[in-house]
Design an enzyme around this catalytic site. Sequence first.
Site, PDB file in Angstrom:
ATOM      1  N   ASP A  67       0.855  -1.183   0.000  1.00 17.61           N
ATOM      2  CA  ASP A  67       0.000   0.000   0.000  1.00 17.61           C
ATOM      3  C   ASP A  67       0.893   1.235   0.000  1.00 17.61           C
ATOM      4  O   ASP A  67       2.105   1.122   0.156  1.00 17.61           O
ATOM      5  CB  ASP A  67      -1.006  -0.019   1.158  1.00 17.61           C
ATOM      6  CG  ASP A  67      -0.383   0.077   2.532  1.00 17.61           C
ATOM      7  OD1 ASP A  67       0.847  -0.154   2.653  1.00 17.61           O
ATOM      8  OD2 ASP A  67      -1.109   0.363   3.494  1.00 17.61           O
ATOM      9  N   TYR A  69       3.006   4.742   0.712  1.00 16.07           N
ATOM     10  CA  TYR A  69       3.719   5.320   1.856  1.00 16.07           C
ATOM     11  C   TYR A  69       2.718   6.096   2.711  1.00 16.07           C
ATOM     12  O   TYR A  69       1.856   6.804   2.171  1.00 16.07           O
ATOM     13  CB  TYR A  69       4.799   6.296   1.385  1.00 16.07           C
ATOM     14  CG  TYR A  69       5.911   5.670   0.558  1.00 16.07           C
ATOM     15  CD1 TYR A  69       6.672   4.605   1.045  1.00 16.07           C
ATOM     16  CD2 TYR A  69       6.231   6.175  -0.708  1.00 16.07           C
ATOM     17  CE1 TYR A  69       7.704   4.061   0.291  1.00 16.07           C
ATOM     18  CE2 TYR A  69       7.269   5.635  -1.461  1.00 16.07           C
ATOM     19  CZ  TYR A  69       7.999   4.579  -0.952  1.00 16.07           C
ATOM     20  OH  TYR A  69       9.025   4.041  -1.701  1.00 16.07           O
ATOM     21  N   PHE A  80       6.131   2.852  -4.678  1.00 19.72           N
ATOM     22  CA  PHE A  80       7.546   3.056  -4.327  1.00 19.72           C
ATOM     23  C   PHE A  80       8.096   4.434  -4.705  1.00 19.72           C
ATOM     24  O   PHE A  80       9.157   4.826  -4.228  1.00 19.72           O
ATOM     25  CB  PHE A  80       8.440   1.959  -4.939  1.00 19.72           C
ATOM     26  CG  PHE A  80       8.077   0.586  -4.488  1.00 19.72           C
ATOM     27  CD1 PHE A  80       8.370   0.159  -3.202  1.00 19.72           C
ATOM     28  CD2 PHE A  80       7.406  -0.288  -5.333  1.00 19.72           C
ATOM     29  CE1 PHE A  80       8.013  -1.109  -2.767  1.00 19.72           C
ATOM     30  CE2 PHE A  80       7.045  -1.561  -4.909  1.00 19.72           C
ATOM     31  CZ  PHE A  80       7.361  -1.974  -3.624  1.00 19.72           C
ATOM     32  N   HIS A 189       9.307  -8.253  -0.131  1.00 21.47           N
ATOM     33  CA  HIS A 189       9.181  -6.803  -0.234  1.00 21.47           C
ATOM     34  C   HIS A 189      10.542  -6.153   0.013  1.00 21.47           C
ATOM     35  O   HIS A 189      11.326  -6.628   0.849  1.00 21.47           O
ATOM     36  CB  HIS A 189       8.170  -6.305   0.805  1.00 21.47           C
ATOM     37  CG  HIS A 189       7.716  -4.907   0.588  1.00 21.47           C
ATOM     38  ND1 HIS A 189       8.426  -3.818   1.066  1.00 21.47           N
ATOM     39  CD2 HIS A 189       6.644  -4.400  -0.072  1.00 21.47           C
ATOM     40  CE1 HIS A 189       7.793  -2.711   0.715  1.00 21.47           C
ATOM     41  NE2 HIS A 189       6.712  -3.030   0.030  1.00 21.47           N
TER      42      HIS A 189
END
Length: 225
Positions: A67, A69, A80, A189
Amino acid sequence: MDLKATLPQDWQKQLAPLTETATFNRLSAYLAARYQETVVLPPKDQVFSALRLTRFENVKVVILGQDPYHQKGQAHGLSFSVNPSVKIPPSLRNIYQELVADLGCNQPETGYLVPWAKQGVLLMNTVLTVEEGHAHAHRHRGWEAFTDGVIRALNKKEMPIVYLLWGKPAEKKRALIDEDKHLVLTAPHPSPLSAYRGFFGSKPFSRANAFLVKTNQTPIDWCLT
């Protein structure tokens, strides 16, 4: 917030049945209320930035995260990525570390990934909104069904696509992808908590480009300097 109205036209066409469902309508109503009551990220007009910057017909690579930031000023609708004036977050620093090791690129100076998006890299999360300071706040509110729909639509494309699924929420989408046609590359991740469990050394960028070349597509210029 009329979620459907903010969806780019080409994606509206591809996702038409999905945007008429009760789940999507509940998500739209929920977000309308949350944007009024608290700080939701990214801003309303940037929720679908990834779909706006990467047209359906142009998608060659999908980078799927978790999800957005959840710190103020970071999320702007691309997984990202952050705007040029924003400090590069730890997860993206790890992505850059792998980029440099994999392709020999120079270390990028900003966290702005729009150049990737404009080349056909769909930078999407499994959940597209979050609340400031509360990671995963909008999990299980309907976004997962929406992003499932995006993957299903892309899966039908004749031209093969590379899927980079980073983290367990992203890996759950694997079942929706025809791996006889498309390439799926999974990895932990890239966050500092999990990058050392197999993200580093996974060589996603060179492997993606090798597949694009093999399928007669133009490779991505991943270097951002």
